[in-house]
Design a protein around this motif. Structure first.
Motif, short mmCIF file in Angstrom:
data_model
loop_
_atom_site.label_atom_id
_atom_site.label_comp_id
_atom_site.label_asym_id
_atom_site.label_seq_id
_atom_site.Cartn_x
_atom_site.Cartn_y
_atom_site.Cartn_z
N GLY A 1 0.79 -1.21 0.00
CA GLY A 1 0.00 0.00 0.00
C GLY A 1 0.83 1.27 0.00
O GLY A 1 0.29 2.37 -0.17
N PHE A 2 2.14 1.13 0.21
CA PHE A 2 3.04 2.28 0.24
C PHE A 2 3.96 2.28 -0.97
O PHE A 2 4.25 3.32 -1.54
CB PHE A 2 3.88 2.28 1.51
CG PHE A 2 3.08 2.38 2.78
CD1 PHE A 2 2.79 3.62 3.33
CD2 PHE A 2 2.60 1.25 3.41
CE1 PHE A 2 2.05 3.72 4.50
CE2 PHE A 2 1.86 1.33 4.58
CZ PHE A 2 1.57 2.58 5.12
N ILE A 3 4.48 1.10 -1.32
CA ILE A 3 5.41 0.97 -2.43
C ILE A 3 4.96 -0.17 -3.32
O ILE A 3 4.61 -1.26 -2.84
CB ILE A 3 6.85 0.71 -1.93
CG1 ILE A 3 7.31 1.87 -1.04
CG2 ILE A 3 7.82 0.55 -3.10
CD1 ILE A 3 8.68 1.66 -0.43
N ASP A 4 4.96 0.04 -4.62
CA ASP A 4 4.55 -0.97 -5.59
C ASP A 4 5.46 -2.20 -5.48
O ASP A 4 6.69 -2.07 -5.56
CB ASP A 4 4.64 -0.39 -6.99
CG ASP A 4 4.04 -1.29 -8.06
OD1 ASP A 4 3.85 -2.48 -7.80
OD2 ASP A 4 3.76 -0.77 -9.17
N PRO A 5 4.88 -3.40 -5.29
CA PRO A 5 5.72 -4.61 -5.19
C PRO A 5 6.61 -4.82 -6.41
O PRO A 5 7.70 -5.38 -6.29
CB PRO A 5 4.68 -5.73 -5.07
CG PRO A 5 3.48 -5.08 -4.49
CD PRO A 5 3.46 -3.70 -5.07
N ILE A 6 6.15 -4.37 -7.57
CA ILE A 6 6.98 -4.51 -8.77
C ILE A 6 8.25 -3.68 -8.64
O ILE A 6 9.33 -4.09 -9.09
CB ILE A 6 6.17 -4.09 -10.02
CG1 ILE A 6 5.03 -5.09 -10.25
CG2 ILE A 6 7.08 -4.01 -11.25
CD1 ILE A 6 4.14 -4.73 -11.42
N THR A 7 8.15 -2.52 -8.00
CA THR A 7 9.32 -1.69 -7.77
C THR A 7 10.31 -2.40 -6.86
O THR A 7 11.52 -2.41 -7.12
CB THR A 7 8.91 -0.34 -7.15
OG1 THR A 7 8.06 0.36 -8.05
CG2 THR A 7 10.13 0.51 -6.84
N ILE A 8 9.80 -3.01 -5.78
CA ILE A 8 10.67 -3.73 -4.85
C ILE A 8 11.37 -4.88 -5.57
O ILE A 8 12.58 -5.09 -5.42
CB ILE A 8 9.86 -4.27 -3.66
CG1 ILE A 8 9.19 -3.11 -2.90
CG2 ILE A 8 10.77 -5.05 -2.71
CD1 ILE A 8 8.30 -3.56 -1.77
N SER A 9 10.62 -5.62 -6.39
CA SER A 9 11.19 -6.77 -7.09
C SER A 9 12.30 -6.35 -8.05
O SER A 9 13.26 -7.10 -8.26
CB SER A 9 10.08 -7.51 -7.86
OG SER A 9 9.09 -8.00 -6.98
N GLY A 10 12.15 -5.17 -8.64
CA GLY A 10 13.17 -4.71 -9.56
C GLY A 10 14.42 -4.20 -8.87
O GLY A 10 15.52 -4.27 -9.43
N LEU A 11 14.27 -3.72 -7.63
CA LEU A 11 15.40 -3.12 -6.92
C LEU A 11 16.23 -4.12 -6.12
O LEU A 11 17.45 -4.01 -6.06
CB LEU A 11 14.88 -2.04 -5.98
CG LEU A 11 14.32 -0.78 -6.62
CD1 LEU A 11 13.68 0.10 -5.56
CD2 LEU A 11 15.41 -0.02 -7.35
N LEU A 12 15.57 -5.09 -5.48
CA LEU A 12 16.28 -5.95 -4.54
C LEU A 12 17.43 -6.74 -5.16
O LEU A 12 18.50 -6.83 -4.55
CB LEU A 12 15.29 -6.90 -3.87
CG LEU A 12 14.43 -6.27 -2.77
CD1 LEU A 12 13.45 -7.29 -2.20
CD2 LEU A 12 15.29 -5.70 -1.65
N PRO A 13 17.28 -7.34 -6.36
CA PRO A 13 18.43 -8.05 -6.91
C PRO A 13 19.63 -7.14 -7.16
O PRO A 13 20.78 -7.54 -6.94
CB PRO A 13 17.88 -8.63 -8.22
CG PRO A 13 16.42 -8.76 -7.99
CD PRO A 13 16.07 -7.55 -7.17
N LYS A 14 19.38 -5.90 -7.60
CA LYS A 14 20.48 -4.96 -7.83
C LYS A 14 21.17 -4.61 -6.52
O LYS A 14 22.39 -4.50 -6.44
CB LYS A 14 19.95 -3.71 -8.52
CG LYS A 14 19.36 -3.96 -9.88
CD LYS A 14 18.72 -2.72 -10.47
CE LYS A 14 18.06 -2.99 -11.79
NZ LYS A 14 17.38 -1.79 -12.35
N MET A 15 20.35 -4.43 -5.47
CA MET A 15 20.92 -4.12 -4.16
C MET A 15 21.73 -5.31 -3.64
O MET A 15 22.85 -5.14 -3.14
CB MET A 15 19.78 -3.79 -3.20
CG MET A 15 20.22 -3.61 -1.76
SD MET A 15 20.20 -5.17 -0.83
CE MET A 15 20.08 -4.54 0.81
#
Length: 244
Positions: free
Chosen positions: A117-131
């Motif tokens: 409800g705060f951050i789009d899960p698709i955004t999280i999925s795209g960021l975590l592997p790079k992190m």
């Protein structure tokens, strides 16, 4: 850009945890000025403080329209993890042939539920592997507890010499699977390994019925090789969605 967005994501977690249930907070409510000192090297320490093992059955596998990949009817998400590992290859007739992979998987289920409800899960999925790729180097897990181990084992019951299959295992359960579908990574497919859909082999564990490797980052070998039999390991990271 992804680093700053991920900093925002991590900074939001305490706010989410303390916000009333009916809160309509957004990332704009977070004071980011105090985050200027946070560096990539701090991320494992921050991530180690995030809770784990949250229920994620209400989330969808973010296939993003990848052709050929689909969640089988009746299956729901049972775990979400970010993986950090190596793709292994052997030089065969001038090209590198895959010989499996090794990876540590870190439970990020609560990261999805706490930011829902705060951050789009698709955004999280795209960021975590790079992190994960930036912050860790396999097999080093830093301060993060490894939730699931990934390796390749001899395919049970196979009559094909040298046949191997992907296995995921914890201290109490496992699953051995076979590849049923793959799709080129939507971005930089010559650098990022394909997205995969795996299905559990009958009688080979109950950890999951399907596993999806998505949002891959790196892992592809060079396009050619000259030394027959040469072995090569290429570092990679990706998201893993488990369904039951």
């Amino acid at each position: 850009m992804f680093v700053q967005t991920l900093v925002t994501l991590f900074a939001l977690l305490p706010f989410v945890l303390s916000a009333p249930a009916a809160s309509t907070a957004s990332t704009s409510s977070v004071d980011l000025k105090s985050l200027s000192s946070i560096q990539r090297s701090n991320f494992p320490d921050i991530a180690s403080k995030i809770p784990r093992n949250c229920p994620v059955g209400n989330f969808s596998v973010p296939l993003n329209g990848s052709a050929g990949l689909s969640v089988p009817s009746g299956q729901t998400v049972s775990n979400i993890a970010v993986g950090r590992g190596i793709q292994n290859y052997t030089c065969t007739s001038g090209t590198y042939a895959s010989t499996g992979a090794l990876a540590n998987l870190f439970d990020v289920s609560c990261l999805y539920t706490l930011t829902s409800g705060f951050i789009d899960p698709i955004t999280i999925s795209g960021l975590l592997p790079k992190m994960a790729f930036s912050a860790l180097s396999f097999p080093d897990a830093g301060k993060l507890p490894i939730a699931i181990h990934h390796e390749f084992v001899a395919t049970p019951g196979s009559s094909t010499p040298g046949a191997i299959s992907p296995e995921f295992f914890t201290g109490t359960d496992k699953v051995i699977l076979s590849k049923v579908a793959s799709a080129n990574a939507p971005t930089d497919p010559t650098t990022n390994v394909p997205w995969l859909q795996l299905a559990a082999l009958d009688g080979q564990g109950t950890l999951s019925r399907s596993v999806f490797r998505l949002n891959t980052f790196k892992g592809q070998p060079p396009t050619s090789c000259t030394t027959e039999g040469e072995q090569l390991s290429v570092q990679y990271a990706s998201m893993y969605f488990f369904t039951k």
